[in-house]
Structures are given as C-alpha cells and as structure tokens.
Design an enzyme around this catalytic site. Structure first.
Site: not given
Ligand code: HSE
Length: 406
Positions: A12, A124, A127, A129, A131, A182, A200
C-alpha cells in the site's frame, strides 16, 4: 506546499507514493496545494529506487520535523502504528491510514485526539480498499438511521470463494494466488478465519450506529470449512457462498457477525466476485444503497488513502466531525437472531426425512447424484438458539451454513 511522510513502503505504501507521483497535478488542484513526499519510512533499503532520496529509518526524524503536515501510514498492526498515530496527532499532524487493526481498536480515542488538536484522523482505506464507504457513512447518509449493513469486506476470501465456485480449484491453490497478487494479509488466518472482515464490520457499524462496536465481541466464523461439495449443493439450489460481515438494528437491539452465507441471485451481493468487495447499506429513509469496487490491492487501496490526504490537505486547520463515541454499543447475542440454515447430513434422505421434519420443522431436502452417503436440507427460519437445540438432536451433521433470505 503540504509536506507528507509515508510510513511503510510495502504494497500500500508504495502504491501511495505511486499515486501521489503519477497524479500529482490533478491531486494538487483538488487539494488546493502541492503534496510533497518529504519522507518515506521503512526498515529496509531500496538502492537505486527514486524513494532512496527521501527514505528514513527513524520515526523521530518525521515527528520532530515541524514541516510535516500529514503522516500517511500503511504498515498494518496496532504497534508501532498506535504510538506513531498518537505522537503525530499530538504534534499537530493529521494522520491518514489504511490500518484496520488500528482503527478498529483505537478509532474513538484517535478521533477524539484529532478533534482536540483541530487535525484529522482519516481511514477511508481501512474498509473496502478503494471503495468510498467511510466518507459516505460520515457525510452522505447522515439523514438516515442505518438499519443494516451487509458486506463482502475481504477481497482475499471473496477471491478464494469465487475461484472455488467457478473453477473448482482447491482452497490452498487459490490462497497462494491471492497472496502472490498482494491481496492477502501477512498472516493468512486474518483473511480466511474472518478476523479482517470482523474488524471492518466493527468499523462500519461504529460509524453507522455512532457508538463503539468492540470487534472482540463480534461472532466470527471464517471460510476454512467450506468445501467444493458445499458449492455443488449451492449450485443445485441456485445459491452461492459468500463471507459476510453483517450488522443489524432490530428495534433497540443490535446484532453483528461474520460468517459464510448461502445467498441467491436475487441478492445484490451475489455478483460481487473475485477481489471485489460490495457493501449493502440499508437506511430507514433512503432504503438500500450499494457500494462496489476493488476491496484490496496496491493501487485501489492507495487511491483511498490519497483521497484522505487530499481531504486532510483541504482541512489542514479544521477537524472533520466524525460520530464515533467511545461509549460501547451493546451487541445482542446472535443466538436470538433468525435465519434459515443449510445442513449436510450423513445417511439416506428418504429414510431420515420424517425424523428431520420432527426435529427442524418444514425442511427442504436436496440430494446430489454424484455425492453418495449424504444429503442436504434447508431449515425453516429459526433463531440460532433454536437451530443449535435442534441440531443437537440430529445425528450425523457434516456441516451447516447460514442462508441469507432476501
Ligand atoms: N487482506 C485484505 C483483503 C486486504 O483481502 O481484503 C484489504 O484490507
């Protein structure tokens, strides 16, 4: 010029540097000022890479530099992130993070500190990614009482379940692929046991209901027991399996849980596949609203982090109000919540149907031509407590999966 420091140059963090560099002009226009990456903190060296010039190994360099306005954290884990977040806010620096462990555990405290200092604690990317979901809950859905949130909140498990469903691959093969792409957490248990989705849904529920939802109190079940046979039954029933993080207000009670659910194609979350996440929010005025997009991965997550940086830059002297009290939200026992259950049992369906009808009530029986020695049933809607009581009387249960009724 707004000076920022990026903590962590992993998936990230490097994405954040890439986004800030690639879109520097449009970001400057939106932020109202140029964003300058003054430091990148990482324990490792990156010889020959452009960030070498700004790479530091010591957080003190960042915290003691009064020119740093915003600290961006993409390290994960509660420590040293919590220490860094607290120190940054105390020294009047806004803090933007993708770190859901940090937010789920210390969200109210860090929000309070940011408010006290007239700075911002923004998350942001923690939760969904890429969105936008935190900002909509904070700033857009403010006319509503949020009644329910149901989300596919973990990209890795959704990727795994989708591949198992569509390509018949094994759990381990797909997990490896998700790790290579990743998406997965360093410890895959965080994804596959549902802990990531749990944090989340705790964050979303805290924002939606205004009080702190303690993730440790959320019933959490992962996907490790889901097999290809479950998908075969699902296919026959027109259902697929998704890992949901859910919370719901029923009268003055609140329920929250993370578990795999069988869902039908009528459910808007049915077609949320691969690494994509989907979050369905029900408001008492607006009705259903759905948020959909890339839930994990370098650039989508970085996009959400950088959007927070832009917001922090636009509000460099003002705190953006976020309603998340440190007062705890009391969750009711999920044993009192109601749903249908899909149950796989050993034996012959015809021989056991009468017995099972007496135990569970009006069941629907499903058999598969290519799976011998077992069959499935769908129970009527019943509370989790009633299900457990009934299940204790039925011998030979192989597995059970909750069924989401639309
Ligand atoms: N490991 C998490 C997922 C990464 O797969 O959603 C994003 O929070």
């Amino acid at each position: 010029m707004i000076n920022v420091a990026v903590l962590g140059y992993g998936t990230v963090g490097s994405g954040v540097v890439e986004v800030l560099t690639t879109n520097s002009d449009s970001i400057a226009k939106r932020a109202g000022d140029t964003i300058n990456i003054k430091y990148v903190l990482d324990l490792r060296d990156f010889p020959g890479e452009p960030i070498e010039k700004v790479l530091v190994h010591d957080f003190d360099t960042i915290i003691n530099d009064d020119e740093i306005d915003i600290v961006i954290e993409a390290m994960g884990g509660t420590e040293p992130a919590y220490t860094f977040a607290k120190a940054s806010l105390e020294r009047g620096k806004s803090y933007c993070t993708s770190n859901k462990e940090l937010v789920a555990k210390y969200g109210p405290e860090l929000l309070e500190l940011a408010k006290e200092k007239g700075k911002n604690f923004l998350f942001e990317a923690s939760v969904g990614g890429g969105i936008p979901i935190i900002r909509p809950l904070n700033q857009s859905l403010t006319a509503d009482e949020i009644m329910e949130i149901t989300g596919i909140l973990n990209g890795t498990t959704n990727f795994i379940l989708t591949k198992m469903s569509k390509e018949g691959l094994t759990f381990d093969e797909v997990l490896k692929e998700a790790q290579e792409l990743g998406y997965a957490e360093r410890n895959p248990a965080a994804d596959v046991e549902g802990y990531d989705a749990c944090r989340k849904i705790a964050i979303l529920s805290s924002l939606a209901y205004g009080k702190h939802v303690d993730y440790e109190e959320i019933y959490t079940e992962g996907i490790t027991k889901i097999t290809d046979t479950d998908f075969k039954y699902g296919e026959k029933l027109g259902l697929t399996i998704k890992l949901f993080g859910k919370s719901k207000r029923v009268g003055d009670k609140f329920y929250a849980m993370v578990a795999p659910f069988m869902i039908s194609s009528d459910n808007p979350l049915y077609s949320v596949n691969d690494v994509l996440n989907g979050i369905l929010v029900k408001g008492n005025v607006i009705g259903d609203v759905m948020f959909y997009g890339a839930g994990a991965g370098k650039l989508p997550t970085a996009s959400a982090v950088v959007a927070d940086v832009v917001d922090a830059a636009k509000h460099i002297k003002t705190n953006i109000m976020t309603l998340w009290s440190s007062k705890k939200l009391n969750l009711d026992d999920i044993k009192n919540s109601e749903k249908r259950f899909f149950v796989r049992l050993k034996g012959d369906a015809k021989e056991r149907e009468t017995e099972l009808k007496e135990i569970f009530g009006d069941i629907k029986v499903i058999t598969l031509d290519d799976v011998k020695g077992e069959f499935g049933v769908i129970t009527p809607v019943m509370s989790e407590a009633k299900y457990e009581e009934a299940a204790s009387k039925a011998s030979g249960i192989i597995t059970r999966i909750r069924v989401e009724s639309v």
